[in-house]
Each structure stands twice: as C-alpha cells, then as structure tokens.
Scaffold this motif. Structure first.
Motif, PDB file in Angstrom:
ATOM      1  N   ILE A  17       0.454  -1.330   0.176  1.00  0.00           N
ATOM      2  CA  ILE A  17       0.118   0.002  -0.116  1.00  0.00           C
ATOM      3  C   ILE A  17       0.844   1.605  -0.061  1.00  0.00           C
ATOM      4  N   LEU A  18       2.106   1.124   0.347  1.00  0.00           N
ATOM      5  CA  LEU A  18       3.200   2.218   0.853  1.00  0.00           C
ATOM      6  C   LEU A  18       3.361   2.681  -0.513  1.00  0.00           C
ATOM      7  N   VAL A  19       3.972   1.643  -1.105  1.00  0.00           N
ATOM      8  CA  VAL A  19       4.607   1.672  -2.595  1.00  0.00           C
ATOM      9  C   VAL A  19       3.714   1.729  -3.124  1.00  0.00           C
ATOM     10  N   GLU A  20       2.157   1.470  -3.640  1.00  0.00           N
ATOM     11  CA  GLU A  20       1.027   2.746  -4.357  1.00  0.00           C
ATOM     12  C   GLU A  20       0.518   3.792  -3.827  1.00  0.00           C
ATOM     13  N   ARG A  21       0.951   4.262  -3.044  1.00  0.00           N
ATOM     14  CA  ARG A  21       1.148   5.754  -2.223  1.00  0.00           C
ATOM     15  C   ARG A  21       1.920   6.647  -2.411  1.00  0.00           C
TER      16      ARG A  21
ATOM     17  N   GLY B 283       4.167  14.965  -8.724  1.00  0.00           N
ATOM     18  CA  GLY B 283       5.108  15.300  -8.549  1.00  0.00           C
ATOM     19  C   GLY B 283       5.704  15.663  -7.199  1.00  0.00           C
ATOM     20  N   ALA B 284       4.809  15.681  -6.415  1.00  0.00           N
ATOM     21  CA  ALA B 284       5.410  15.328  -4.759  1.00  0.00           C
ATOM     22  C   ALA B 284       6.487  14.179  -4.214  1.00  0.00           C
ATOM     23  N   SER B 285       7.756  14.629  -4.626  1.00  0.00           N
ATOM     24  CA  SER B 285       8.194  13.293  -4.645  1.00  0.00           C
ATOM     25  C   SER B 285       8.867  13.011  -3.636  1.00  0.00           C
ATOM     26  N   ALA B 286       9.431  14.589  -2.554  1.00  0.00           N
ATOM     27  CA  ALA B 286       9.825  13.870  -1.243  1.00  0.00           C
ATOM     28  C   ALA B 286       8.994  13.125  -0.564  1.00  0.00           C
ATOM     29  N   GLN B 287       7.280  13.514  -0.784  1.00  0.00           N
ATOM     30  CA  GLN B 287       6.735  12.438  -0.259  1.00  0.00           C
ATOM     31  C   GLN B 287       6.366  10.957  -0.216  1.00  0.00           C
ATOM     32  N   GLY B 288       6.925  10.732  -1.945  1.00  0.00           N
ATOM     33  CA  GLY B 288       6.767   9.597  -2.077  1.00  0.00           C
ATOM     34  C   GLY B 288       8.542   8.468  -1.738  1.00  0.00           C
ATOM     35  N   PHE B 289       9.436   9.264  -1.819  1.00  0.00           N
ATOM     36  CA  PHE B 289      10.350   8.676  -1.443  1.00  0.00           C
ATOM     37  C   PHE B 289      10.076   8.632   0.008  1.00  0.00           C
ATOM     38  N   ARG B 290       9.780   9.129   1.353  1.00  0.00           N
ATOM     39  CA  ARG B 290       9.172   9.375   2.547  1.00  0.00           C
ATOM     40  C   ARG B 290       7.949   7.805   2.327  1.00  0.00           C
TER      41      ARG B 290
END
Length: 644
Positions: free
Chosen positions: A542-546, A554-561
């Motif tokens: 689920i976290l990977v999907e998010r 475009g929210a790459s920082a959130q994606g990396f978290r």
C-alpha cells in the motif's frame, strides 16, 4: 433497518436515494463504526459527506452533546437540511417553552432550528407514542421518499402472506434448530457422561429439549417479519429466553448460550456471536471444560473479526483450562490447537502455526479416523499456512484432501467447500494460472451466495479475490463494481475487519486504472489506516502504491518517504518474493525519473526489470506499469525492447 426487505412492488421505483433496491444501503453508526479511526473528526466528516440521510437520536444527552450538534450543523451545511430525521427516545420536545416542564428535559438539539429552520420529521418511541414497528416504517418511508401509509399497507399485506407460509417456514426453522439441538445435546451429554452423573444427565437433557421447544413460539405468524421466519429470528429469541432462564443450572445455560454464539458466528453475525459467548463467560459456577469450549469458540470469532492477537491469547487460555483434564479434553484440544495455529499464521508466525495445526491433525486422525470433518478443518488450516510459506504444491495437496472429505460427508454443495475453492484459486493465482484462478474464484462466489446469501462476509472475500484477477489483467472497469460491493458488505457486517486493507487497496487500484487519481489516493489512505491498526501484511504494498501516486503528482519528497518506510517492511514480510523488493526499487527509479533525475532513475529500473518481468508479463498490471516506467526513462521504444 439494514435487514428490512423493501416490498417488491416498491423496488425499481425512483426514490430519494435513487432507484429503490431490495434493501437500504449500509447505515453508518458513528459510535460503533469509528473505533478503528485515528482521526474521529475526519471520519465523521467523510461519513456525513457520503450520507444521503441523517437520523438524529434525540434525548437530553443529544442536546448536551457538542458533537451531535456539530454533526447536524455539518450535514446542514452540505445542503441536506431536508434529509434530517429525528427519533425521540427520551426527554421532552420544546421543554423550555412549555409551562411546568423542566428545561433540562429538552430532547431536540438546538442546532436543528438554526436560521429559523422548521422542525424536521420525527418519530417518537417514548412510552405511549409510536411503537417500534411504526417508528421504523416512518423512518424508512422518509429515507426512501415514499409515503408512510403506502409502506405500512405493503407491510400489512406481507404479514398476511406470512400466515399462509407459516407451516412451511416452521419446517425450515425445525431443520435449523434440530442441528442446534443435536449439537447442544451431544456436547453436553458427552461432558455429563465423562463425569458419570446420571441424574445431571437426565436434567440437562430435559432442560435442553424444553429450551429448544420454547424457541418455536416465534413461529406465530403475527410476529413474523420480512419474507420468512429466519434462523436469525429464532437465534435472537433463544438468546433472549436464555437471559431470563436456567439460573439454577449455570453449566447448562453456558453450554446453550455458547452454542447460540457459535451458530451466530456460522451465519456471519460475528459481533452478535461474540457478545453471546461473552455473556456465557460471565456466568458463575461453570465447569472448566465448558469454559474451555467457550474460549475456543470466542477465539474463532475474534479471528473472524480480524483480531488475531486476541484470538491467539484466547485459544491459549482454552488450552490452559484443558491441560491435565484427561479424556474430557480429547475432543476439544485439537480444535483449540487449530484455532491457535490459524491465528498464529495470520500473525506471520508460520513455524508455530504449522506445529499446532499438525498436532491438531494427528490428534483428530487418531481419535476420529482420516475422513472426519475435524480432519478436513485441520487440512484446510495447514493448506493456508503452506500457501503463505510459498509451498503451493503442499497447499494444493492438503486442500484437495479436505475437499474430498467435505464432499463425502456433506455433498458437493456444502458451503465450506467454497472456502477450499477460494484457497485453490489463490494457489492457481500465485502459480500464474489465471484462467483456473478466475474459474475457482467464480465457483467459490457462486457457492457462498447460494448457501449463505448475497451479503455474507464470505461473499465479500470472494468478490475481492475475483476482482484481483481482473485487476491483474488490467480489467479495471470489471473489477470496480465487484470491489465496491465487497467493501459495502464488510462495512455493514464487520467494519473492523482487517480484510478491508485488501479491499480498499484493490478498489484504489481500480480507481487509479480508471483515471480517478484523487479517489484512488483517498482509498489507499483508508487501506493504510486499516493496515496499520491490524499490522497487516499488505502495508508495504500500500505504501508503494501511495508513493507512485505522490510521484505522479510531483510530490517526490513524499513519495520517497513512503518508499523509505516500505522497503524494510517489504523485505521482512515477503522474504521469498524477490519481485516485491525489486518493485520498491523500480518505483524509486520511476520517482527519480519523474523528478527529472533520469541518470539516477534509469539504472534502478534496469537493475530490477528482469526480476519483475520474470514474475509478470507485459500485459499484466505490474508488467504494464514497468513498461510505462521504462518508456518514461527512455529505456524502450514502447514495445518493451530495452535500449542500452
């Protein structure tokens, strides 16, 4: 109200909720259904936004509650002031303006009248006012947008039809209760025989037969509701009667009450079953063998509700009570081992789970032979653990043995066989035999619906699994309605189920595939919340999907978290599924690509593509996504041919 069957002549008509169906949509109860929420206010707001009608339970407590008034105000702000109904249960309406009435008795929340609004529709079930049946019909009429008199007349006509059906219905009720009677008599008489108290045996048999006879008083046609006299009606009547009787026979009362709880559980009424068994546990003077049976059944219900830590502890308590009791424990210990093993498997402790399930299997074969239902139950549990461990051949072997036993003892239409078909379909799915998986999931779904009805929790699980096969083939439009139905069933029947972690996530995948990115992210957030509460194995996926959605926006920082948290969890929970860890890194590479860092992202994609491609073909969900990632990184020409 959720169980009320809408008269057929009203079905298909356009009403306040749209086209009227056979039943109401699920009813959200904020006190009961928000226990799993970490953000009460957000959950309430979401429920209000999704609600077509707000029913306010009116009493002095409601007037004094800040939250009741805030919920009414929020619902009114949505433009649905005319969709508020009141159910008065205590106090006095307009107490402040009535001479001689204590203002503290006011029962209508003041926010109802803000802005000069008139008094909403109200039902009143205080003594001397509406009876409960009339109040329910009034509320239903308001929700559906039909006239009360019309609904009342339909109900009266239906009750008259019930009088003619009573004889055949009684036969159905007799079949249901015959099984209950036999179970109660056998269970109780076995314990009595072991203690060799002949007088107590006779008394218990008399009490049991008398109790079962009393249950059939519900078959009076004037008391019947709905299209038939249901097993649920009989069980509810039995639970009520047991509350009032057998005070001098605590063990007999405990046995019968526990049996009712077990039947509730089999019908998918898990909360009712849990409450009934807990009542039995509260009785004093019950012998240890009966108490152990109560804990065994309670543990099984807790597992059905998704509370696996509690289920494991409850089964351990049952085993502690049975320890050293000799022949008395022979029939029950294997069942407790089975329940403990099943809970341990769901908690990821596969070694302990397999050990306890094999102990149960060995004991049951020694005691009952190799063709008994209890042996099939043990084989089904082992098959599930072997499936989790990746031993697909062992899982298939044990589940097929279980099916052979079930078919021989109960016939091919026995509903538990649908459980086994569900497991076989999962095995085929993991073996990438999607045609067989789809066929067996469809057969399992048809079996559940035919025997358990369309709204049973087992149906929700089968719908989710069938939809997952559709998702893997990127058939998002086919999967979406199946998943919405699955979520609706579980929210109505067991809103705290851990299965919602799968169902919400799969529905989110469908929404994303249909281009509804915000809806998908909202559903993934719900799935994440459920997964964290239950420590669910689907948390990392689920976290990977998010992360994918965040990077797409475009929210790459959130994606990396998200990816930073998902990586270690994925390795720990899925150590033998190399493609899953590779997928985390592929998504990381895609996030880098989307952020304009192609030189960093492309090597990650290149390093992990082979592992993913070995598991998923180009036309599958993950294979298709990988191809799109490679194309964004300039690694393919769109056909899947990798560029150096």
């Amino acid at each position: 109200m959720e169980t009320y069957r809408i008269p057929k002549r009203l079905q298909g008509r356009e009403g306040a909720l749209g086209v009227i169906g056979s039943r109401l949509p699920p009813i959200f109860q904020d006190r009961e259904e928000l226990a799993a929420s970490s953000d009460l206010a957000a959950s309430v707001r979401e429920a209000l936004e999704n609600a077509a009608t707000l029913i306010v339970i009116c009493s002095p407590n409601a007037v004094a509650s800040r939250w009741v008034n805030e919920e009414i105000r929020a619902f009114t702000a949505l433009g649905r002031r005319d969709r508020i109904q009141c159910l008065i249960v205590g106090g006095e309406p307009h107490a402040a303006s009535r001479p001689g009435v204590d203002p503290a008795l006011e029962c209508l929340p003041p926010v109802l009248f803000e802005g000069g609004a008139g008094e909403p529709l109200a039902c009143d079930i205080r003594p001397g006012q509406d009876d409960r049946s009339s109040a329910r019909l009034k509320l239903l009429a308001g929700i559906l947008g039909v006239g009360y008199d019309e609904l009342r007349q339909r109900e009266q006509a239906r009750r008259q039809r019930q009088m003619f059906a009573a004889a055949s219905v009684s036969s159905v009720g007799f079949l249901v209760m015959s099984g209950l009677t036999a179970f109660a008599l056998v269970s109780r008489n076995e314990a009595i025989h072991q203690r060799d108290i002949a007088r107590q045996k006779t008394l218990t048999a008399e009490r049991t037969v008398g109790f079962v006879k009393s249950l059939f008083e519900v078959a009076d046609p004037s008391e019947a509701r709905g299209d038939t006299i249901t097993a649920r009606e009989i069980l509810d009547r039995g639970a009520h009667d047991l509350d009032q009787g057998l005070e001098g026979e605590p063990t007999v009362k405990a046995e019968l009450t526990t049996t009712l709880g077990e039947v509730y559980n089999k019908l998918g009424l898990f909360h009712e079953g849990e409450a009934t068994v807990r009542k039995a546990l509260a009785l004093k003077g019950v012998d240890p063998s009966t108490a152990a049976r109560q804990y065994t059944i309670l543990g099984e219900i807790e597992a059905r509700l998704g509370d696996y830590p509690a289920a494991a502890k409850t089964q351990e308590r049952a085993l502690a009570l049975l320890k050293g009791r000799g022949p008395e424990a022979a029939a029950l210990m294997p069942r407790a081992w089975n329940g403990l093993g099943a809970a341990q498997g769901r908690l990821g402790d596969y070694a302990s789970a397999e050990k306890n399930l094999r102990r149960a299997l060995q004991a049951d074969i020694q005691r009952l032979g190799d063709s008994h239902d209890d042996v099939a139950l043990d084989l089904e549990g082992l098959g599930e653990i072997e499936f989790y461990k990746g031993d697909l051949a062992g899982a298939r072997r044990d589940v097929e043995r279980a099916i052979a036993i079930r078919s021989k003892t109960h016939g091919p239409r026995y509903w538990v066989i649908s459980d086994d078909l569900n497991t076989l379909a999962s095995i085929a799915y993991m073996a990438q035999d999607r045609a067989t998986a789809e066929l067996d999931f469809s057969r399992a779904l048809a079996g559940y619906e035919a025997v358990l009805g369309p709204d049973h929790p087992q149906v929700a699980g089968a719908l989710n699994n069938l939809a997952r096969v559709e998702l893997e083939q990127q058939s998002f439009a086919k999967a979406e309605p199946l998943l919405r139905r699955a979520v609706g069933i579980d929210l109505a029947k067991r809103a705290d189920s851990d299965d919602l972690a799968f169902e919400y996530a799969n529905l989110a995948i469908a929404e994303r595939g249909l281009g509804r990115l915000q809806d998908a992210d909202d559903l993934f957030a719900k799935a994440e919340r459920v997964a964290r509460i239950h420590k669910h194995r689907n948390l990392a996926p689920i976290l990977v999907e998010r992360a994918e959605i965040a990077c797409e926006r475009g929210a790459s920082a959130q994606g990396f978290r998200f990816l930073g948290e998902a990586g270690p969890i994925m390795k720990a929970v899925y150590p033998d599924d190399a493609w899953r860890t590779a997928w985390v890194e592929a998504v990381r590479g895609d996030c880098l690509t989307r952020a304009g860092r192609v030189r960093e992202g492309a090597p990650l994609l290149r390093a992990n593509a082979a592992v993913i491609s070995a598991r998923w073909g180009k036309t599958t969900l993950y294979g298709g996504r990988l191809l799109a990632m490679q194309k964004r990184a300039g690694m393919t020409d769109g056909s899947g041919v990798s560029r150096p």
